[in-house]
Design an enzyme around this catalytic site. Structure first.
Site, PDB file in Angstrom:
ATOM      1  CG  HIS A   1       9.966  -3.450  17.228  1.00 51.52           C
ATOM      2  ND1 HIS A   1      11.258  -3.277  17.681  1.00 51.52           N
ATOM      3  CD2 HIS A   1       9.195  -3.489  18.346  1.00 51.52           C
ATOM      4  CE1 HIS A   1      11.261  -3.216  19.000  1.00 51.52           C
ATOM      5  NE2 HIS A   1      10.012  -3.329  19.432  1.00 51.52           N
TER       6      HIS A   1
ATOM      7  CG  HIS B   1       5.377  -4.767  21.669  1.00 47.41           C
ATOM      8  ND1 HIS B   1       6.011  -5.860  22.231  1.00 47.41           N
ATOM      9  CD2 HIS B   1       6.367  -3.922  21.270  1.00 47.41           C
ATOM     10  CE1 HIS B   1       7.324  -5.658  22.183  1.00 47.41           C
ATOM     11  NE2 HIS B   1       7.570  -4.499  21.602  1.00 47.41           N
TER      12      HIS B   1
ATOM     13  CG  HIS C   1      12.418  -6.145  22.456  1.00 43.69           C
ATOM     14  ND1 HIS C   1      11.651  -6.942  21.651  1.00 43.69           N
ATOM     15  CD2 HIS C   1      11.733  -4.975  22.599  1.00 43.69           C
ATOM     16  CE1 HIS C   1      10.543  -6.280  21.323  1.00 43.69           C
ATOM     17  NE2 HIS C   1      10.566  -5.094  21.890  1.00 43.69           N
TER      18      HIS C   1
ATOM     19  CD  GLU D   1      13.362  -0.869  24.732  1.00 43.79           C
ATOM     20  OE1 GLU D   1      13.204  -2.053  25.077  1.00 43.79           O
ATOM     21  OE2 GLU D   1      12.412  -0.063  24.615  1.00 43.79           O
TER      22      GLU D   1
ATOM     23  CG  ASP E   1       8.480  -0.482  20.782  1.00 42.93           C
ATOM     24  OD1 ASP E   1       8.258  -1.713  20.799  1.00 42.93           O
ATOM     25  OD2 ASP E   1       9.254   0.067  21.590  1.00 42.93           O
ATOM     26  CG  ASP E   2       4.731  -0.704  22.981  1.00 41.84           C
ATOM     27  OD1 ASP E   2       4.042  -1.733  23.086  1.00 41.84           O
ATOM     28  OD2 ASP E   2       5.972  -0.699  23.112  1.00 41.84           O
TER      29      ASP E   2
HETATM   30  N1  HPA Z   1      10.422  -2.824  25.188  1.00 41.19           N
HETATM   31  C1  HPA Z   1      10.402  -3.957  25.886  1.00 41.19           C
HETATM   32  N2  HPA Z   1       9.288  -4.638  26.101  1.00 41.19           N
HETATM   33  C2  HPA Z   1       8.147  -4.179  25.567  1.00 41.19           C
HETATM   34  C3  HPA Z   1       8.109  -3.022  24.845  1.00 41.19           C
HETATM   35  C4  HPA Z   1       9.308  -2.308  24.631  1.00 41.19           C
HETATM   36  O1  HPA Z   1       9.355  -1.232  24.006  1.00 41.19           O
HETATM   37  N3  HPA Z   1       6.827  -2.851  24.468  1.00 41.19           N
HETATM   38  C5  HPA Z   1       6.112  -3.873  24.939  1.00 41.19           C
HETATM   39  N4  HPA Z   1       6.917  -4.689  25.629  1.00 41.19           N
HETATM   40 ZN    ZN Z   2       9.338  -3.471  21.357  1.00 44.18          ZN
END
Ligand code: HPA
Ligand code: ZN
Length: 340
Positions: free
Chosen positions: A8, A10, A188, A191, A270-271
């Site tokens: 996970h 991006h 996703h 969240e 994630d990011d």
């Molecule tokens: N959540 C949803 N969309 C996303 C995320 C995230 O953490 N990062 C990049 N796109």
């Molecule tokens: Zn994500």
């Protein structure tokens, strides 16, 4: 570092400030500021949309195949430092094609980066094409059709961007088409959206993994279904902290409960350029909070490998690496990595 799989991340969320500045200059693009500290100070968020607004603004510096290749290679170099041996990496083609960057440039550059990363670092990278949920179901299907000429360059599809108001069921057609092409499916869900989004991802989209999924805890029946069906859940603690989707104190994060209740959970970044670090930083933060020790970290690493889309042989090779690491540090062999 335990050998593991990153499931996970991006790729656009790995755009670190130095590369952001370099690409902006190379491509003649104006950023809100060229001061690195001010750019970093934009990474203070109170919800998912705050982050997405900055993320989409910054990724505008990505224009050429070389840009995408450099982004990928920089990520893979950093990931190897966290023990990552396999990476299943999200990309958001609509965030690029909507700006006039051709699909061929996006996929060509990212694929080139993966090939170079394999050569340079021995890391096994693969791409997962994500649909932007705020653009709706018809755009998702059109994006998939546009990407199918490059079918061999990606292993699956996912669903990301603004969650609340864009439930998984809007994307049933795109996911059905993806399944017919033999693509793997992840989404996703849970969240910011509630447990109903996770149910839809499972039962309408046929999602094989749930990304985030932390709000599943609010629904005992859903927790039981995730456990019974052994659906992997990819959890991103520093992301949840940064976007305030979980308590700031990681000792109160849902991860330990999900783990103790027998879900196939694993930890991911994630990011990482926006949320405070890569897999190693996530693990260090969990350790600092007293949530994870060597044994649990090993179980999480083995869960990640088990949850990956590697074939039997690929998983077997990584489990052997995990066993060797357990022996080297004197930790128990994680249950899923026991020799078979
Ligand atoms: N959540 C949803 N969309 C996303 C995320 C995230 O953490 N990062 C990049 N796109
Ligand atoms: Zn994500």
């Amino acid at each position: 570092m335990w050998p593991t799989a990153e499931l996970h991340v991006h790729i656009e969320g790995t755009l670190e400030v130095p590369l952001l500045l370099r690409l902006a200059e190379r491509n003649g693009i104006d950023l809100p500021t060229t001061d690195a500290d001010r750019l970093r100070s934009r990474c203070s968020f109170s919800r998912l949309q705050d982050f997405l607004d900055v993320y989409y603004e910054h990724l505008d510096v990505l224009r050429t195949e070389q840009d995408f290749c450099e982004l990928m290679l920089a990520y893979l170099a950093r990931a190897t430092e966290s023990g990552v041996r396999r990476a299943e990496i999200f990309f958001d083609p609509q965030s690029h094609t909507a700006r006039g960057v051709p699909m061929a440039v996006v996929i060509g550059g990212l694929s080139d980066g993966i090939a170079r990363g394999r050569e340079a670092y021995g890391i096994d990278g693969a791409l997962i094409l994500c649909f932007l949920r705020h653009l709706g179901g018809a755009a998702a299907l059109a994006t998939l059709e546009e990407a199918l000429p490059y079918r061999d360059a990606f292993i699956g599809v996912g669903l990301d961007s603004s969650e609340v108001g864009f439930p998984p069921s809007l994307f049933a057609d795109a996911f059905q088409r993806a399944a017919a092409e033999g693509l793997r499916r992840v989404a996703h869900a849970g969240e910011e959206g509630g447990p109903d989004y996770v149910w839809e991802a499972l039962d309408v989209l046929g999602a094989e993994r749930i990304d985030h999924g932390i709000r599943a805890l609010e629904d005992a029946e859903l927790m039981a279904a995730l456990r019974r069906r052994a659906v992997p859940v990819t959890v991103c603690p520093l992301s949840n902290r940064a976007l305030r989707t979980a308590p700031h104190d990681l000792a109160e994060h849902p991860l330990p409960v999900m783990f103790d209740e027998g879900l196939v959970v694993s930890v991911h970044s994630d990011d990482p350029a926006y949320f405070g670090g890569y897999l190693d930083a996530n693990m260090a933060a969990l350790r600092d909070a007293g949530v994870v020790d060597d044994a649990v970290e090993g179980e999480l690493a083995a869960n990640a490998v088990a949850s990956s889309f590697l074939g039997t042989e690929g998983k077997r090779a990584l489990f052997a690496e995990i066993r060797a690491h357990a022996e080297a540090i004197g930790a128990p062999v994680p249950s899923r990595a026991v020799a078979g």
